[in-house]
Every structure is written in structure tokens, then in C-alpha cells.
Design an enzyme around this catalytic site. Structure first.
Site, PDB file in Angstrom:
ATOM      1  N   ASP A 163      27.435  47.725  36.250  1.00 14.23           N
ATOM      2  CA  ASP A 163      28.496  46.715  36.216  1.00 14.23           C
ATOM      3  C   ASP A 163      28.635  46.112  34.818  1.00 14.23           C
ATOM      4  OD1 ASP A 163      30.067  46.342  38.392  1.00 14.23           O
ATOM      5  OD2 ASP A 163      28.783  44.879  39.385  1.00 14.23           O
TER       6      ASP A 163
ATOM      7  N   GLN B 280      26.661  43.398  45.106  1.00 12.77           N
ATOM      8  CA  GLN B 280      28.033  42.952  45.362  1.00 12.77           C
ATOM      9  C   GLN B 280      28.091  41.431  45.372  1.00 12.77           C
ATOM     10  OE1 GLN B 280      30.727  45.141  45.816  1.00 12.77           O
ATOM     11  NE2 GLN B 280      31.973  43.284  45.733  1.00 12.77           N
TER      12      GLN B 280
ATOM     13  N   LYS C  52      33.177  51.852  47.718  1.00  4.78           N
ATOM     14  CA  LYS C  52      32.313  52.357  46.640  1.00  4.78           C
ATOM     15  C   LYS C  52      31.438  53.492  47.157  1.00  4.78           C
ATOM     16  CE  LYS C  52      32.405  48.046  44.096  1.00  4.78           C
ATOM     17  NZ  LYS C  52      31.850  46.709  43.883  1.00  4.78           N
TER      18      LYS C  52
END
Ligand code: NAP
Length: 297
Positions: free
Chosen positions: A121, A98, A54
Site C-alpha cells: 500500500d 484494510q 482484491k
């Protein structure tokens, strides 16, 4: 029949080019650089790989990447203090933590602590609610990537029968809402569904987001169906090696489907591309600028 391969890797590469061009314009015209903050708690090897990927892709498109690595025993208070700081930082337009996190931390509460406008997200209940009610919010990256691949392959999805296997908050539920938004007739199947093969057989679109290696065989599919395989499963093969497979049995499914995503190289690359796209979208919204086209649902 032998299915067309839906090349998510190539689609994601094109998307990253568009994102890079938009990032360059934001810099040149508004002196703005979108910033994505990624929080990693602990040393989980798979999470470290994802976070590195990422970060690399974020900087490759010209955005700022802020990585925050916290020890596995970090307290909830310390983690929340960091999230509060990132929420208040105008240089940070997207925040993601994460997952999985160590058991003493609650994923639900972590997501709730993130400003919904920076929740790239798309997991915050505000964003889930906006999606469910057909309003503009932040859309979860993997379902968004699936929708983009389907639109690209099929054009209008209106009136098509779609079966989504899996009802997670991360994939199954938001994807079902997106497909409904595109006027599909949507069925969600899950572990309690009776005669799942029969449910799948009526589908023009099948999305498998289960986490069970090669669970969906070609014999379940309608001839010509479009199949999106979200699953990422590592299985043991000969010689002590491992291999990545999806939730669909590619060998038999590709003989029946009209089009199918491979694993790897299908949905996976789309997830990070959509994360970058969401960060650009969040940056534009935070600064009252027009959103780039084609980056969100
Ligand atoms: P999850 O939270 O574990 O949800 C799995 C879903 O599958 C649940 O709704 C479960 O039903 C259902 N299920 C389990 N066994 C089943 C069965 N035998 N028949 C029908 N349904 C069954 O998983 P997830 O986070 O949605 O992820 C699903 C898969 O996608 C995993 O392989 C994951 O690694 C992969 N994934 C890939 C990406 C990507 O970027 N490509 C991103 C996210 C996830 P119940 O609710 O009834 O238990």
C-alpha cells in the site's frame, strides 16, 4: 468542448493482463508465485466488498491470496502477532490491512508494524520517505494509478502545472511527490486554501482527492485541462436509491476539460491493479529478480 474520457477500467484490464503474463513467467522460470495477504478486522460491509474484490483479482492473475479475517474486538497484540507472522513468511510478498479499523487500533501503528518491503500500500513512513526523496520504494496504489493514467494520456508531464486538491497521506501527498518526480510544477490545495477556484484555474492537470461530492465545477477549470477525479462519494437520488459520484462535477467539467476520468470506471479500477503490480514488484525484489517494466513509477 467535450472532454475525452480516460478509461481507467480498460487501462486496468490491460495492466492485469501484463501482470498475469509476468506471474506465469515467474512460475515457469523461477517456481515462484507472488502472494498477497489481506487482513480485515471487523465486519464493515464496504471493507468486506473491497477485500473480496482484491482477493478475486489476485487469484485471477495467478497469484496467491491469503485472507485473514479478525473479529472487531481483536487485541492489538493478536493483530501484531499476525502481522509479524506474515512479515516472516517467504510465501507472502505483500501485506495490507484494510482500513478503517475499529477505534481501539491505531492505523499508523499497524502500518509501522508491516515490513516496508511488503508494504504494497506504500503507506509505511520508510516508503513515504523514499518517495519524498526520489528513491525506489513501494508507491501508494491510488496515486500510482493516477500517475499512470496521466502519463498514458499526456506522455511527458514535464513543465505542466498540476494542482492536487487534498493532502492526505494516502492520496494527495504521495501524488504530489510523484508529479514533482515527473517535473510538474505542483500546487497542493486543501481545506484552508484561499480562493481555490483561482488556484485550480492555472492548472494543466487537476487531481481532486477530497471526498466532497461534485465539489469542482467546470467553471474552475482551464480550457483543455486534464482532470483526474479520485473521489468516491455515494449520494442519495430519487426513489430511495444511491449513486456514486466523484469530487468533480462531471457534467460541467467535461464541457471544459480536455480529458477527464469518470466515476466509477476511472481511478477506482487502477487502485487494485496497482496493488497487484506492487505485489509482483515486491516478489521480484525479495528474490533478487529483475522487476517487470511498467508496473511502478
Ligand atoms: P481524506 O484523508 O479525508 O483527505 C481529504 C483531503 O481533502 C484533506 O486534505 C482535506 O483538507 C481536503 N479537503 C476537505 N475539504 C476540502 C475543501 N472544501 N476544499 C479543499 N480541500 C478540502 O481523504 P482521502 O483518503 O485522500 O480520499 C479522498 C477521496 O478519494 C475520498 O472520496 C475517497 O473515498 C477517495 N479515494 C478513492 C480511492 C480510489 O481507489 N479511487 C482511493 C482512496 C481514496 P485538510 O487536510 O485541510 O483537512
Amino acid at each position: 468542448m467535450t472532454a475525452d474520457i480516460i478509461d481507467g477500467k480498460a487501462f486496468a484490464a490491460t495492466m492485469r493482463e501484463k501482470i498475469a503474463a509476468h506471474v506465469a513467467r515467474l512460475k515457469a522460470e523461477h517456481d515462484l508465485t507472488p502472494g498477497l495477504a489481506v487482513v480485515l478486522v471487523g465486519e464493515d460491509p464496504a471493507s468486506q466488498v473491497y477485500v473480496r474484490a482484491k482477493g478475486r483479482q489476485t487469484t485471477e492473475v495467478g497469484m496467491n491470496s491469503y485472507e485473514h479475517k479478525l473479529p472487531a474486538d481483536v487485541s492489538q497484540e493478536e493483530l501484531y502477532a499476525l502481522l509479524d507472522k506474515l512479515n516472516a513468511d517467504p510465501a507472502v510478498h505483500g501485506i495490507l490491512c484494510q482500513f478503517p479499523v475499529p477505534a481501539h487500533l491505531s492505523e499508523t501503528e499497524i502500518v509501522a508494524r508491516i515490513d516496508p518491503a511488503k508494504d504494497v500500500d506504500g503507506l509505511h513512513v520508510v516508503n513515504a520517505g523514499l518517495l519524498a526523496s526520489g528513491q525506489r520504494g513501494m508507491v501508494s496504489c491510488t496515486p500510482l494509478g493516477c500517475l499512470m493514467l496521466l502519463r498514458d494520456k499526456l506522455g511527458s508531464l514535464s513543465g505542466l502545472n498540476a494542482v492536487v486538491i487534498g493532502r492526505s497521506n494516502l492520496v494527495g501527498k504521495p501524488l504530489a511527490a510523484l508529479l514533482l518526480g515527473d517535473s510538474c510544477t505542483v500546487t497542493i490545495a486543501h481545506s484552508r486554501t484561499k480562493d481555490i477556484a483561482d488556484v485550480v484555474r492555472g492548472a494543466d492537470i487537476v487531481v481532486a482527492a477530497v471526498g466532497r461530492p461534485e465539489m469542482v465545477p467546470g467553471s474552475w477549470l482551464k480550457e483543455g485541462a486534464t482532470v483526474i477525479d479520485v473521489g468516491i462519494n455515494r449520494i442519495d437520488v430519487e426513489g430511495g436509491k444511491t449513486r456514486l459520484v466523484g469530487d468533480v462535477d462531471f457534467a460541467s467539467a467535461s464541457q471544459v476539460a480536455g480529458a477527464i476520468t469518470p466515476v466509477p470506471g476511472g481511478v477506482g479500477p487502477m487502485t487494485i491493479a496497482c496493488l497487484l503490480g506492487n505485489t509482483v514488484t515486491a516478489c521480484c525484489r525479495a528474490n533478487g529478480l529483475a522487476e517487470p517494466e511498467g508496473l511502478t513509477a
